[in-house]
Motif scaffolding. Structure first.
Motif, mmCIF file in Angstrom:
data_model
loop_
_atom_site.group_PDB
_atom_site.id
_atom_site.type_symbol
_atom_site.label_atom_id
_atom_site.label_comp_id
_atom_site.label_asym_id
_atom_site.label_seq_id
_atom_site.Cartn_x
_atom_site.Cartn_y
_atom_site.Cartn_z
ATOM 1 N N GLU A 1 0.873 -1.197 0.081
ATOM 2 C CA GLU A 1 -0.049 0.145 0.011
ATOM 3 C C GLU A 1 0.785 1.300 -0.038
ATOM 4 O O GLU A 1 0.674 2.195 -0.719
ATOM 5 C CB GLU A 1 -0.882 0.107 1.264
ATOM 6 C CG GLU A 1 -1.804 -0.930 1.020
ATOM 7 C CD GLU A 1 -2.812 -0.883 -0.414
ATOM 8 O OE1 GLU A 1 -3.193 0.084 -0.516
ATOM 9 O OE2 GLU A 1 -3.027 -1.934 -0.901
ATOM 10 N N LYS B 1 2.349 2.030 -3.429
ATOM 11 C CA LYS B 1 1.265 2.337 -4.293
ATOM 12 C C LYS B 1 0.944 3.871 -3.945
ATOM 13 O O LYS B 1 0.654 4.558 -4.905
ATOM 14 C CB LYS B 1 -0.022 1.707 -4.157
ATOM 15 C CG LYS B 1 -0.235 0.177 -4.590
ATOM 16 C CD LYS B 1 -1.534 -0.396 -4.309
ATOM 17 C CE LYS B 1 -1.459 -2.048 -4.819
ATOM 18 N NZ LYS B 1 -2.969 -2.688 -4.586
ATOM 19 N N ARG B 2 0.917 4.319 -2.792
ATOM 20 C CA ARG B 2 1.001 5.698 -2.557
ATOM 21 C C ARG B 2 2.091 6.441 -3.119
ATOM 22 O O ARG B 2 1.759 7.628 -3.652
ATOM 23 C CB ARG B 2 0.984 5.788 -0.914
ATOM 24 C CG ARG B 2 0.871 7.266 -0.465
ATOM 25 C CD ARG B 2 0.854 7.389 1.087
ATOM 26 N NE ARG B 2 0.994 8.697 1.487
ATOM 27 C CZ ARG B 2 1.191 9.027 2.870
ATOM 28 N NH1 ARG B 2 0.928 8.231 3.585
ATOM 29 N NH2 ARG B 2 1.254 10.634 3.097
ATOM 30 N N GLN B 3 3.246 5.876 -2.910
ATOM 31 C CA GLN B 3 4.191 6.625 -3.583
ATOM 32 C C GLN B 3 4.055 6.821 -5.062
ATOM 33 O O GLN B 3 4.430 7.924 -5.493
ATOM 34 C CB GLN B 3 5.683 6.077 -3.456
ATOM 35 C CG GLN B 3 6.927 6.522 -3.830
ATOM 36 C CD GLN B 3 7.995 5.709 -4.005
ATOM 37 O OE1 GLN B 3 7.949 4.364 -4.261
ATOM 38 N NE2 GLN B 3 9.490 6.249 -3.960
ATOM 39 N N LEU B 4 3.721 5.888 -5.710
ATOM 40 C CA LEU B 4 3.450 5.882 -7.222
ATOM 41 C C LEU B 4 2.431 7.150 -7.606
ATOM 42 O O LEU B 4 2.667 7.504 -8.241
ATOM 43 C CB LEU B 4 3.075 4.346 -7.883
ATOM 44 C CG LEU B 4 2.774 4.379 -9.070
ATOM 45 C CD1 LEU B 4 4.109 4.766 -10.158
ATOM 46 C CD2 LEU B 4 2.579 3.014 -9.636
ATOM 47 N N ARG B 5 1.359 6.975 -6.632
ATOM 48 C CA ARG B 5 0.203 7.764 -7.105
ATOM 49 C C ARG B 5 1.035 9.222 -6.783
ATOM 50 O O ARG B 5 0.392 10.081 -7.444
ATOM 51 C CB ARG B 5 -0.837 7.631 -6.072
ATOM 52 C CG ARG B 5 -1.729 6.404 -6.412
ATOM 53 C CD ARG B 5 -2.885 6.307 -5.678
ATOM 54 N NE ARG B 5 -2.744 6.702 -4.229
ATOM 55 C CZ ARG B 5 -2.905 5.601 -3.420
ATOM 56 N NH1 ARG B 5 -2.933 4.387 -3.965
ATOM 57 N NH2 ARG B 5 -2.621 5.786 -2.284
ATOM 58 N N ASP B 6 1.529 9.570 -5.711
ATOM 59 C CA ASP B 6 2.257 10.734 -5.613
ATOM 60 C C ASP B 6 3.154 11.112 -6.642
ATOM 61 O O ASP B 6 3.035 12.318 -6.945
ATOM 62 C CB ASP B 6 2.582 10.940 -4.213
ATOM 63 C CG ASP B 6 1.820 10.863 -2.958
ATOM 64 O OD1 ASP B 6 0.574 10.758 -3.543
ATOM 65 O OD2 ASP B 6 2.216 10.424 -1.699
ATOM 66 N N GLU C 1 3.190 10.106 -9.649
ATOM 67 C CA GLU C 1 2.272 10.550 -10.918
ATOM 68 C C GLU C 1 1.696 11.757 -10.904
ATOM 69 O O GLU C 1 1.800 12.758 -11.953
ATOM 70 C CB GLU C 1 1.072 9.295 -11.145
ATOM 71 C CG GLU C 1 1.997 8.103 -11.518
ATOM 72 C CD GLU C 1 0.683 6.967 -11.409
ATOM 73 O OE1 GLU C 1 0.908 5.884 -12.240
ATOM 74 O OE2 GLU C 1 -0.337 7.164 -10.808
ATOM 75 N N ALA C 2 1.208 12.112 -9.788
ATOM 76 C CA ALA C 2 0.770 13.425 -9.563
ATOM 77 C C ALA C 2 1.666 14.608 -9.543
ATOM 78 O O ALA C 2 1.483 15.929 -9.887
ATOM 79 C CB ALA C 2 -0.132 13.532 -8.175
ATOM 80 N N LEU D 1 8.982 9.947 -10.962
ATOM 81 C CA LEU D 1 8.096 8.583 -11.354
ATOM 82 C C LEU D 1 9.193 7.670 -11.628
ATOM 83 O O LEU D 1 8.930 6.394 -11.199
ATOM 84 C CB LEU D 1 7.642 9.241 -12.644
ATOM 85 C CG LEU D 1 6.406 8.040 -13.291
ATOM 86 C CD1 LEU D 1 5.609 7.589 -12.086
ATOM 87 C CD2 LEU D 1 5.681 8.727 -14.464
ATOM 88 N N SER E 1 7.870 0.710 -6.477
ATOM 89 C CA SER E 1 6.861 -0.431 -6.950
ATOM 90 C C SER E 1 7.467 -1.607 -7.590
ATOM 91 O O SER E 1 7.141 -2.826 -7.292
ATOM 92 C CB SER E 1 5.997 0.301 -7.945
ATOM 93 O OG SER E 1 5.084 1.136 -7.233
ATOM 94 N N HIS F 1 5.528 -2.558 -14.224
ATOM 95 C CA HIS F 1 6.535 -1.430 -13.513
ATOM 96 C C HIS F 1 7.750 -1.140 -14.102
ATOM 97 O O HIS F 1 8.062 -0.185 -14.538
ATOM 98 C CB HIS F 1 6.555 -1.544 -11.898
ATOM 99 C CG HIS F 1 5.226 -1.534 -11.376
ATOM 100 N ND1 HIS F 1 4.299 -0.729 -11.614
ATOM 101 C CD2 HIS F 1 4.752 -2.379 -10.207
ATOM 102 C CE1 HIS F 1 3.217 -0.965 -10.528
ATOM 103 N NE2 HIS F 1 3.529 -2.068 -9.907
#
Length: 952
Positions: free
Chosen positions: A719, A722-727, A729-730, A737, A745, A761
């Motif tokens: 989890e 996943k949070r790191q990847l979302r951040d 990407e944002a 990235l 990831s 990934h």
């Protein structure tokens, strides 16, 4: 109609698939009437009458235009139309040959016979004067249907667009489709040769065959058309726009069933006008890896291939050429004329050669045969538009050429406006240029944006260069860029990321263009330094890492030293160190630049920039694998006072937490990392922070995910990754990235043995690194992917891996190098070189111990045990020793993830040898300490082993 000789009157003439009936002005192809202009039919009749003989040009003109003086060009135009109609009917069959210096000869055998009865062929009404439609229309089906719907609803439709975009082609296609729907026909009025706006009514009357003679031609034309039902296609209106508007307005008012279809570079602005703006043909946004089949979906590429095939019959679109053609079509803005002109040069240059030289487009794209004179070259097309502009419009258009990207009204006023062109003139000029299709306009969230098409800009730039104003306009443009870069930097702190990107990311080309010019003009040296410094935060926001590095290196050259302040040197060196680190790795130059920047920050007592320099140096030491040095630098951060207060712990905790994890202090590492990951997100008031450095929270989040897995919290690790990847990407930052994909990831997915996710990934990370030119990340990703290759049993490319490994070592990256070296060692052993593999693994262990990065040693020892078993079964005791030592070290560091893996390997080996209760107890003890992650790969394997033993 040409007079037919008495001997041949009442006959028909057959050749190929055609049949000509001169008496009835009828040409049939396979029994179907062919629409062809009257003059072209007359020419054909004369040639057929003298089949096999040379008919001189003067004789042809005398027969076809007996009472009218015409230029030889008229004969050529009609001859081209005739040839297109005949050649289209019989493929590559040539019907009419040119005898150079003499005339033309009809070369096909002709059979003379009695014409068919009237009832044997469909009636052919003379209800239009449209040229034969032999060119396939590409990519305009939607536009055709839209205009046809318009014509059913309103009586005036204007197709508006840039020169060469395909307005006439589209209008003729529509007109041909509606022939027969209007009782009194469809008529083309070509205004290209008309120079007097007052003669527009005369041109319309002549085109539709009205013998009207009056001192007031407009009134007479309205009288003649009253009660008629027809469509009039008025082509090329822009240069006589006022005359066309007056005539059309009157015709619509005084007739009930006359409909007008106009083509122009600006609307007529007549009551009831419906305007259809024609865009360029669609091109792919990303052409880097497009295949031939994918490329042909785009109309611009389909048009190029279609026309190239005409120029070179053996031309075929291949996968290797598809990206090049896509790039070329995008550079030509999807302009149909430009694409057609380019395609005609494929025969001589080839696709690659054409793309290489497309920048010199005005020299290359020339000598197009047929069509109006103004369309024979791209230069002539733009000249045609430019010559119609007023003096102020010309000046504005030329000055706008310094904008390489889109711009708004205020930008145009700032750069273009002065005493010669006041604000009011700029405002009106933009509107006029948009109206004339020389400038594109679109509504954005923050207002109206404008852009010169690339072809128009290149043309205007050439004229601007000769005007003596280029340097002044360039300087104004640079000043404008510096101003909006400051605004963009401020907005980056207050606007949502997507809103900021929508507002500013489209201006990249302006920065590139301004820098390129500033660096080549010594008179602009001071501006070049100011612009480079101003562009650094923007470059970070849009991930222009390599471009920023190159610009910074240039600005740091000795020739710019007199124009740099001490603060400029500080910022440039800081940016150089950060960009080098993230694109090339922890080279010695990185530390030199960051150290120089820190010294300058100390001299200036600028604690904000001292903090950034120390962050960069701590990160550098971490990348070299020297965790203790990284912690030492991070501790220096804690002694800083920023704005009268001690630096926040979080300013040092990202690197400190990561470094502690490598040293095996997982509990302390997690404490530091969670402190930064879970602290409230507050806006950073320091406007010059994050200058090409990792987001501290993102760095900490990725490191925390690894620590969690090592401690046995697999679900939390997944989890957190996943949070790191979302951040990441944002953040829209390329390095962040890459880090999240390849160091976050990917690693966690392999730890939990989700190989499908790991492959996704890895693929995405490698592609992203390649796209942004991040060679160090591409090599790191490739080497990290080596473990996935080993896990999944795929072929291992030892040669490529060895090259990537050497590049990483050359770049000074040691943080994960032992892991990559271990992968290489195992691959060597699997390939049969067990001794070489063990040597590589032993070197990896030695490197870890040398730098104190001991956290990974248990896994390397486990892998060494596996490799020992590859050599010979008699050495199983050596393998068991590796597994036991790994378990011991993992327990010391509380690395439960490694402990379980080594226990699994030890149990498997022990069972092969007859069993070992101590090994079984180690596995059950390790498994029993887990509280989550039971669906992950290692825990499933451990449970299966335990249940198998209990079942026995």
């Amino acid at each position: 109609m040409v007079e037919i000789s008495e001997a041949l009157a009442g006959r028909s003439y057959a050749f190929g698939s055609f049949e000509l009936v001169p008496d009835r002005q009828l040409l049939l192809r396979n029994g179907v009437p062919v629409r062809l202009g009257g003059r072209a039919l007359d020419i054909l009749t004369v040639l057929v009458e003298h089949a096999g003989e040379v008919v001189g040009k003067r004789d042809l003109i005398a027969r076809v235009w007996p009472d009218t003086f015409v230029e030889e060009g008229n004969l050529k135009v009609n001859m081209n139309a005739l040839r297109r109609a005949l050649d289209a009917g019989d493929g590559n069959l040539t019907c009419i040959a040119t005898v150079v210096g003499r005339g033309y000869r009809f070369v096909l055998p002709v059979t003379v016979s009695t014409p068919p009865e009237a009832g044997d062929v469909p009636p052919l009404r003379r209800d239009n004067n449209l040229p034969t439609a032999t060119t396939r229309i590409i990519g305009r089906s939607d536009a055709i249907e839209a205009v046809k719907r318009d014509l059913a609803e309103v009586r005036l439709v204007s197709i508006v667009g840039a020169g060469g975009i395909g307005k006439t082609t589209l209008a003729l296609a529509i007109a041909n489709q509606v022939v027969g729907e209007r009782r009194d026909g469809v008529w083309l009025v070509d205004l290209a040769a008309l120079t007097d706006p007052d003669l527009v009514p005369n041109a319309i009357a002549a085109a539709i065959g009205l013998a009207v003679h009056s001192a007031n031609m407009l009134a007479a034309l309205c009288d003649a058309l009253r009660g008629k039902s027809m469509l009039i296609l008025v082509d090329s209106c822009e240069h006589v726009i006022e005359g066309v508007a007056t005539c059309v307005d009157r015709l619509l008012a005084e007739t009930a069933e006359v409909t007008i279809l106009a083509t122009s570079r600006e609307p007529l602005r007549v009551r009831g006008e419906r305007v259809r703006r024609l865009p360029g043909l669609a091109v792919p946004a990303d052409a880097s890896s497009i295949s031939a089949r994918e490329a042909l979906v785009y109309p611009a590429i389909e048009l190029f291939v279609d026309r190239a095939s005409e120029a070179r019959p053996d031309f075929e679109l291949r996968d290797v050429e598809a990206p090049m053609i896509a790039t070329l079509c995008r550079q030509l803005d999807g302009l149909a004329l430009a694409i057609e002109l380019a395609a005609t040069r494929v025969d001589g240059l080839g696709v690659a050669g054409l793309l290489d030289q497309i920048s010199d487009r005005f020299r290359l794209l020339e000598n197009r045969r047929g069509g109006p004179e103004r369309h024979r070259t791209l230069l002539a097309t733009i000249d045609w538009s430019y010559d119609l502009l007023g003096q102020a419009e010309r000046l504005i258009m030329l000055r706008l050429a310094v904008f390489a990207a889109g711009f708004d009204l205020e930008a145009a006023v700032t750069v273009v406006g002065d005493n010669r062109v006041p604000r009011s003139a700029v405002v009106q000029g933009l509107a006029d240029l948009v109206s004339k299709s020389l400038l594109s306009a679109e509504i954005a969230d923050d207002g109206m944006h404008y852009r010169l098409l690339d072809s128009m800009r290149a043309y205007a730039m050439e004229k601007l260069s000769g005007s003596g104003e280029l340097n002044e306009m360039r300087r104004r443009h640079i000043g404008h860029c510096i101003a909006w870069l400051a605004e963009a930097k401020y907005d980056a702190e207050r606007l949502p990321r997507n809103m900021w990107l929508a507002r500013y990311s489209g201006r990249i080309d302006d920065v590139r263009s301004a820098l390129a010019w500033a660096f080549t003009d010594q008179a602009a040296a001071s501006l070049a330094v100011r612009l480079t410094v101003a562009a650094i935060p923007f470059g970070k926001q849009v991930s222009l890492i390599e471009e920023c590095r190159t610009a910074v290196e240039t600005a740091l050259q000795d020739r710019f030293a007199p124009h740099r302040s001490e603060r400029d040197d500080l910022i440039l060196n800081l940016a150089l160190g950060a960009t080098l680190l993230h694109s090339r790795g922890p080279l010695a130059e990185v530390k030199a630049s960051l150290t120089r920047a820190l010294r300058l920050a100390d001299d200036l007592a600028d604690t904000d920039l001292q903090l950034e320099c120390l962050r960069g140096l701590s990160e550098y030491e971490l990348w070299t694998g020297d965790s203790r040095a990284a912690i030492a630098v991070a501790n220096s951060i804690r002694s800083l006072e920023v704005k009268g207060e001690k630096a926040a712990a979080g300013d040092a905790d990202a690197q400190t937490g990561s470094a502690l994890s490598w040293l095996g202090a997982l509990g302390a590492a997690r404490h530091r990392l969670e402190g930064i990951v879970h602290r409230p997100v507050l806006g950073d008031p320091r406007g010059e922070s994050d200058r090409f450095q990792f987001d501290q929270r993102l760095t900490a989040t990725g490191a925390l995910a690894t620590v969690m897995w090592l401690q046995g919290y697999a679900d939390q690790a997944v989890e957190t990754a996943k949070r790191q990847l979302r951040d990441a990407e944002a953040s829209h930052y390329a390095v962040s990235l890459c880090c999240a994909l390849l160091h976050g990831s990917l690693i966690i997915a392999m730890y939990v043995r989700d190989y499908a996710a790991a492959a996704r990934h890895l693929e995405r990370g490698l592609a992203h690194a390649s796209t942004h030119g991040l060679s160090i990340w591409r090599n790191m990703g490739f080497c990290a992917g080596g473990r996935l290759t080993l896990y999944t049993g795929q072929p291992f490319d030892l040669a490529s891996y060895r090259e990537a490994l050497a590049e990483i070592r050359k770049g000074g990256f040691r943080m994960r190098y032992p892991n990559y070296l271990t992968n290489y060692g195992e691959a060597l052993a699997r390939a049969g070189d067990v001794a070489g593999g063990l040597a590589a693994i032993d070197e990896a262990i030695a490197l870890c111990r040398e730098n104190g990065q001991v956290v990974g040693i248990p896994e390397i020892l486990r892998i060494k045990g596996n490799v020992i078993r590859f050599e010979e079964p008699s050495r199983v005791e050596g393998a068991a020793e590796c597994y036991r030592e790994a378990i011991q070290l993992a327990r010391r560091d509380h690395a439960l993830g490694w402990e379980l893996r080594s226990a699994i390997s030890l149990v498997k080996l022990a069972r092969q040898l007859g069993g070992d209760n101590d090994a079984e107890a180690m596995l059950e003890t390790a498994y029993g300490r887990f509280t989550e992650g039971f669906g992950t790969g290692d825990l499933r394997r451990a449970r299966a082993l335990i249940e198998t033993r209990r079942g026995n």
